[in-house]
Motif scaffolding. Structure first.
Motif, mmCIF file in Angstrom:
data_model
loop_
_atom_site.group_PDB
_atom_site.id
_atom_site.type_symbol
_atom_site.label_atom_id
_atom_site.label_comp_id
_atom_site.label_asym_id
_atom_site.label_seq_id
_atom_site.Cartn_x
_atom_site.Cartn_y
_atom_site.Cartn_z
ATOM 1 N N VAL A 23 0.838 -1.200 0.000
ATOM 2 C CA VAL A 23 0.000 0.000 0.000
ATOM 3 C C VAL A 23 0.874 1.252 0.000
ATOM 4 C CG1 VAL A 23 -1.754 1.268 1.310
ATOM 5 C CG2 VAL A 23 -1.834 -1.221 1.244
ATOM 6 N N ILE A 24 1.852 1.299 0.898
ATOM 7 C CA ILE A 24 2.674 2.512 1.008
ATOM 8 C C ILE A 24 3.522 2.684 -0.266
ATOM 9 C CG2 ILE A 24 4.699 1.572 2.237
ATOM 10 C CD1 ILE A 24 4.734 4.047 3.960
ATOM 11 N N GLU A 25 3.963 1.561 -0.823
ATOM 12 C CA GLU A 25 4.799 1.651 -2.026
ATOM 13 C C GLU A 25 3.961 2.133 -3.223
ATOM 14 O OE1 GLU A 25 7.014 -2.089 -2.178
ATOM 15 O OE2 GLU A 25 7.949 -1.587 -0.252
ATOM 16 N N ALA A 26 2.725 1.672 -3.297
ATOM 17 C CA ALA A 26 1.842 2.126 -4.391
ATOM 18 C C ALA A 26 1.488 3.600 -4.198
ATOM 19 C CB ALA A 26 0.582 1.270 -4.431
ATOM 20 N N ASP A 27 1.240 4.002 -2.954
ATOM 21 C CA ASP A 27 0.901 5.412 -2.705
ATOM 22 C C ASP A 27 2.065 6.323 -3.104
ATOM 23 O OD1 ASP A 27 -1.600 4.733 -1.822
ATOM 24 O OD2 ASP A 27 -1.177 4.992 0.321
ATOM 25 N N MET A 28 3.281 5.894 -2.769
ATOM 26 C CA MET A 28 4.455 6.715 -3.096
ATOM 27 C C MET A 28 4.534 6.977 -4.600
ATOM 28 S SD MET A 28 6.904 7.920 -1.166
ATOM 29 C CE MET A 28 8.463 8.724 -1.308
ATOM 30 N N LEU A 29 4.185 5.965 -5.373
ATOM 31 C CA LEU A 29 4.305 6.082 -6.838
ATOM 32 C C LEU A 29 3.321 7.102 -7.431
ATOM 33 C CD1 LEU A 29 4.841 2.335 -7.869
ATOM 34 C CD2 LEU A 29 6.580 4.122 -7.604
ATOM 35 N N LYS A 30 2.343 7.527 -6.631
ATOM 36 C CA LYS A 30 1.377 8.527 -7.132
ATOM 37 C C LYS A 30 1.944 9.945 -7.086
ATOM 38 C CE LYS A 30 -2.696 5.985 -5.528
ATOM 39 N NZ LYS A 30 -3.807 5.982 -4.552
ATOM 40 N N ILE A 31 3.020 10.123 -6.308
ATOM 41 C CA ILE A 31 3.507 11.482 -6.043
ATOM 42 C C ILE A 31 3.969 12.228 -7.309
ATOM 43 C CG2 ILE A 31 5.390 12.762 -4.885
ATOM 44 C CD1 ILE A 31 4.877 11.041 -2.427
ATOM 45 N N PRO A 32 4.784 11.622 -8.177
ATOM 46 C CA PRO A 32 5.288 12.412 -9.314
ATOM 47 C C PRO A 32 4.178 12.991 -10.189
ATOM 48 C CG PRO A 32 6.552 10.382 -9.071
ATOM 49 C CD PRO A 32 5.394 10.280 -8.133
ATOM 50 N N ALA A 33 3.142 12.212 -10.460
ATOM 51 C CA ALA A 33 2.079 12.721 -11.339
ATOM 52 C C ALA A 33 1.309 13.851 -10.664
ATOM 53 C CB ALA A 33 1.131 11.586 -11.717
ATOM 54 N N LEU A 34 1.064 13.716 -9.356
ATOM 55 C CA LEU A 34 0.360 14.778 -8.631
ATOM 56 C C LEU A 34 1.165 16.074 -8.672
ATOM 57 C CD1 LEU A 34 -0.804 12.715 -5.523
ATOM 58 C CD2 LEU A 34 -2.314 13.866 -7.150
ATOM 59 N N LEU A 35 2.446 15.924 -8.457
ATOM 60 C CA LEU A 35 3.321 17.103 -8.431
ATOM 61 C C LEU A 35 3.383 17.738 -9.827
ATOM 62 C CD1 LEU A 35 5.066 18.452 -6.279
ATOM 63 C CD2 LEU A 35 6.998 17.136 -7.134
ATOM 64 N N ALA A 36 3.489 16.900 -10.828
ATOM 65 C CA ALA A 36 3.581 17.423 -12.198
ATOM 66 C C ALA A 36 2.291 18.133 -12.578
ATOM 67 C CB ALA A 36 3.862 16.284 -13.174
ATOM 68 N N GLU A 37 1.170 17.571 -12.165
ATOM 69 C CA GLU A 37 -0.105 18.201 -12.513
ATOM 70 C C GLU A 37 -0.237 19.548 -11.813
ATOM 71 O OE1 GLU A 37 -4.905 17.310 -12.787
ATOM 72 O OE2 GLU A 37 -3.615 15.849 -11.818
ATOM 73 N N ASN A 38 0.189 19.604 -10.572
ATOM 74 C CA ASN A 38 0.122 20.861 -9.815
ATOM 75 C C ASN A 38 1.038 21.909 -10.440
ATOM 76 O OD1 ASN A 38 -0.763 22.528 -7.745
ATOM 77 N ND2 ASN A 38 0.949 22.006 -6.419
ATOM 78 N N LYS A 39 2.216 21.476 -10.873
ATOM 79 C CA LYS A 39 3.181 22.404 -11.465
ATOM 80 C C LYS A 39 2.616 22.960 -12.767
ATOM 81 C CE LYS A 39 8.071 22.802 -12.429
ATOM 82 N NZ LYS A 39 8.473 22.698 -13.809
#
Ligand code: URA
Length: 200
Positions: free
Chosen positions: A167-183
Protein backbone atom coordinates in the motif's frame (compact mmCIF):
# COMPACT_ATOMS: atom_id res chain seq x y z
CA UNK A 1 22.18 32.84 8.10
CA UNK A 2 19.08 31.75 6.15
CA UNK A 3 15.58 32.17 7.53
CA UNK A 4 15.29 28.39 7.74
CA UNK A 5 18.56 27.96 9.67
CA UNK A 6 17.47 30.68 12.08
CA UNK A 7 14.16 28.94 12.58
CA UNK A 8 15.90 25.60 13.21
CA UNK A 9 18.06 27.29 15.89
CA UNK A 10 14.95 28.73 17.48
CA UNK A 11 13.32 25.29 17.49
CA UNK A 12 16.43 23.76 19.08
CA UNK A 13 16.16 26.27 21.96
CA UNK A 14 12.41 25.71 22.50
CA UNK A 15 11.43 24.76 26.05
CA UNK A 16 7.65 24.98 25.70
CA UNK A 17 7.11 21.31 26.62
CA UNK A 18 8.41 19.41 29.62
CA UNK A 19 9.94 16.77 27.34
CA UNK A 20 12.56 19.34 26.24
CA UNK A 21 14.40 18.43 29.47
CA UNK A 22 14.93 14.84 28.39
CA UNK A 23 16.05 15.29 24.81
CA UNK A 24 19.62 14.82 23.61
CA UNK A 25 18.92 17.06 20.62
CA UNK A 26 15.89 18.68 19.09
CA UNK A 27 15.13 17.48 15.58
CA UNK A 28 13.86 20.50 13.61
CA UNK A 29 14.03 18.94 10.14
CA UNK A 30 16.36 19.03 7.16
CA UNK A 31 16.42 19.61 3.45
CA UNK A 32 16.66 22.43 0.92
CA UNK A 33 14.95 25.74 1.68
CA UNK A 34 13.29 25.60 -1.76
CA UNK A 35 12.21 21.94 -1.60
CA UNK A 36 9.13 21.18 -3.72
CA UNK A 37 8.03 18.35 -1.41
CA UNK A 38 7.89 18.30 2.37
CA UNK A 39 7.48 14.99 4.23
CA UNK A 40 6.01 15.30 7.72
CA UNK A 41 6.42 12.36 10.10
CA UNK A 42 5.30 11.98 13.68
CA UNK A 43 8.12 12.52 16.18
CA UNK A 44 11.82 11.78 16.48
CA UNK A 45 12.79 8.35 17.82
CA UNK A 46 15.96 7.27 19.60
CA UNK A 47 18.27 7.54 16.57
CA UNK A 48 16.90 10.94 15.60
CA UNK A 49 17.26 12.24 19.16
CA UNK A 50 20.91 11.14 19.17
CA UNK A 51 21.76 12.75 15.85
CA UNK A 52 19.40 15.75 15.73
CA UNK A 53 18.28 14.62 12.26
CA UNK A 54 14.88 13.27 11.15
CA UNK A 55 14.32 9.74 9.86
CA UNK A 56 17.82 8.33 10.34
CA UNK A 57 16.79 4.98 11.90
CA UNK A 58 15.14 1.96 10.22
CA UNK A 59 12.03 3.93 9.21
CA UNK A 60 14.35 6.49 7.61
CA UNK A 61 16.17 3.82 5.60
CA UNK A 62 12.82 2.63 4.31
CA UNK A 63 11.74 6.20 3.53
CA UNK A 64 14.94 6.56 1.47
CA UNK A 65 14.02 3.41 -0.48
CA UNK A 66 10.54 4.78 -1.09
CA UNK A 67 12.04 8.06 -2.33
CA UNK A 68 14.39 6.14 -4.62
CA UNK A 69 11.36 4.42 -6.17
CA UNK A 70 10.36 7.85 -7.56
CA UNK A 71 13.94 8.84 -8.38
CA UNK A 72 14.39 11.17 -5.43
CA UNK A 73 17.02 11.31 -2.73
CA UNK A 74 16.49 12.61 0.78
CA UNK A 75 18.70 15.58 -0.07
CA UNK A 76 16.10 16.78 -2.58
CA UNK A 77 13.12 16.94 -0.20
CA UNK A 78 12.42 18.55 3.16
CA UNK A 79 11.87 16.04 5.97
CA UNK A 80 10.43 16.99 9.33
CA UNK A 81 8.01 15.86 12.02
CA UNK A 82 4.88 17.11 13.76
CA UNK A 83 6.82 17.36 17.00
CA UNK A 84 10.51 18.18 17.13
CA UNK A 85 11.49 16.47 20.40
CA UNK A 86 11.51 12.74 21.10
CA UNK A 87 8.74 11.75 23.51
CA UNK A 88 10.17 9.60 26.33
CA UNK A 89 10.00 5.84 25.58
CA UNK A 90 8.74 6.78 22.11
CA UNK A 91 5.22 7.28 23.47
CA UNK A 92 2.66 8.99 21.26
CA UNK A 93 2.80 12.80 21.23
CA UNK A 94 0.37 14.46 23.67
CA UNK A 95 -2.18 16.95 22.32
CA UNK A 96 -0.43 19.80 24.19
CA UNK A 97 2.90 18.86 22.58
CA UNK A 98 1.37 18.77 19.12
CA UNK A 99 -0.29 22.11 19.80
CA UNK A 100 2.95 23.72 21.04
CA UNK A 101 4.94 22.43 18.08
CA UNK A 102 2.38 23.42 15.47
CA UNK A 103 3.85 26.93 15.24
CA UNK A 104 7.19 25.50 14.07
CA UNK A 105 5.69 23.41 11.33
CA UNK A 106 3.62 26.37 10.17
CA UNK A 107 6.71 28.57 9.96
CA UNK A 108 8.65 25.89 8.12
CA UNK A 109 5.83 25.72 5.56
CA UNK A 110 5.79 29.53 5.24
CA UNK A 111 9.53 29.66 4.54
CA UNK A 112 9.83 26.62 2.27
CA UNK A 113 6.49 27.08 0.50
CA UNK A 114 6.50 23.47 -0.78
CA UNK A 115 4.21 22.55 -3.65
CA UNK A 116 3.34 19.30 -1.91
CA UNK A 117 3.12 18.17 1.73
CA UNK A 118 3.15 14.42 2.31
CA UNK A 119 1.89 13.32 5.70
CA UNK A 120 3.42 10.14 7.13
CA UNK A 121 1.19 8.42 9.67
CA UNK A 122 -1.85 9.34 11.74
CA UNK A 123 -0.52 12.27 13.73
CA UNK A 124 0.70 14.12 10.71
CA UNK A 125 -2.46 13.28 8.75
CA UNK A 126 -4.60 14.65 11.61
CA UNK A 127 -2.98 18.08 11.23
CA UNK A 128 -3.85 18.44 7.57
CA UNK A 129 -6.86 16.13 7.14
CA UNK A 130 -8.70 16.71 10.43
CA UNK A 131 -11.40 14.20 11.30
CA UNK A 132 -10.31 11.72 8.61
CA UNK A 133 -9.14 8.17 9.13
CA UNK A 134 -5.84 7.07 7.66
CA UNK A 135 -7.28 3.86 6.26
CA UNK A 136 -9.66 5.97 4.13
CA UNK A 137 -7.51 8.96 3.31
CA UNK A 138 -4.13 7.38 2.49
CA UNK A 139 -3.22 7.67 -1.16
CA UNK A 140 -5.56 10.62 -1.72
CA UNK A 141 -4.69 14.26 -2.25
CA UNK A 142 -6.34 17.57 -1.54
CA UNK A 143 -5.25 20.93 -2.88
CA UNK A 144 -5.59 24.06 -0.79
CA UNK A 145 -3.96 27.44 -1.41
CA UNK A 146 -1.68 26.04 -4.08
CA UNK A 147 -0.33 23.21 -1.90
CA UNK A 148 -1.16 19.55 -2.49
CA UNK A 149 -1.66 17.57 0.71
CA UNK A 150 -1.11 13.85 0.27
CA UNK A 151 -1.56 11.29 3.04
CA UNK A 152 0.48 8.12 3.45
CA UNK A 153 0.90 5.48 6.12
CA UNK A 154 3.96 5.83 8.31
CA UNK A 155 7.01 3.93 6.95
CA UNK A 156 7.53 2.36 10.39
CA UNK A 157 3.99 0.92 10.27
CA UNK A 158 4.76 -0.62 6.87
CA UNK A 159 8.01 -2.07 8.21
CA UNK A 160 6.12 -3.83 10.99
CA UNK A 161 3.08 -4.85 8.96
CA UNK A 162 3.86 -6.61 5.73
CA UNK A 163 0.36 -6.00 4.32
CA UNK A 164 0.94 -2.23 4.41
CA UNK A 165 4.12 -2.42 2.37
CA UNK A 166 2.39 -2.77 -0.97
CA UNK A 167 0.00 0.00 0.00
CA UNK A 168 2.67 2.51 1.01
CA UNK A 169 4.80 1.65 -2.03
CA UNK A 170 1.84 2.13 -4.39
CA UNK A 171 0.90 5.41 -2.71
CA UNK A 172 4.45 6.71 -3.10
CA UNK A 173 4.30 6.08 -6.84
CA UNK A 174 1.38 8.53 -7.13
CA UNK A 175 3.51 11.48 -6.04
CA UNK A 176 5.29 12.41 -9.31
CA UNK A 177 2.08 12.72 -11.34
CA UNK A 178 0.36 14.78 -8.63
CA UNK A 179 3.32 17.10 -8.43
CA UNK A 180 3.58 17.42 -12.20
CA UNK A 181 -0.10 18.20 -12.51
CA UNK A 182 0.12 20.86 -9.81
CA UNK A 183 3.18 22.40 -11.47
CA UNK A 184 1.50 22.53 -14.86
CA UNK A 185 -1.54 24.29 -13.43
CA UNK A 186 0.58 26.72 -11.39
CA UNK A 187 2.50 27.70 -14.52
CA UNK A 188 -0.48 28.16 -16.81
CA UNK A 189 -3.41 29.09 -14.59
CA UNK A 190 -3.22 31.98 -12.16
CA UNK A 191 -6.73 31.17 -10.88
CA UNK A 192 -7.29 28.39 -8.32
CA UNK A 193 -8.58 25.29 -10.03
CA UNK A 194 -9.85 21.88 -9.04
CA UNK A 195 -7.42 19.31 -10.39
CA UNK A 196 -8.79 16.12 -11.84
CA UNK A 197 -6.66 13.86 -9.67
CA UNK A 198 -7.64 15.45 -6.39
CA UNK A 199 -10.45 14.60 -4.04
CA UNK A 200 -13.02 17.30 -3.36
N1 URA B 1 9.57 8.33 12.87
C1 URA B 1 9.12 9.59 12.70
O1 URA B 1 7.92 9.84 12.66
N2 URA B 1 10.00 10.55 12.56
C2 URA B 1 11.31 10.34 12.57
O2 URA B 1 12.05 11.32 12.42
C3 URA B 1 11.74 9.03 12.73
C4 URA B 1 10.88 8.03 12.89
Amino acid sequence: MSALSELCDEIARCQLCGIARYRTRAVPGEGPEDAAIMFVGEAPGWHEDQQGRPFVGPAGKYLEQLLASINLTRQQVYITNVIKTRPPENRDPLPAETQNCRRWLERQIEIIRPRMIVTLGRYSMAMFFPGKSISKVHGTAQKRDGIIYFAMYHPAAALHQQSLRQVIEADMLKIPALLAENKAVAETEPEPQQLSMFEE
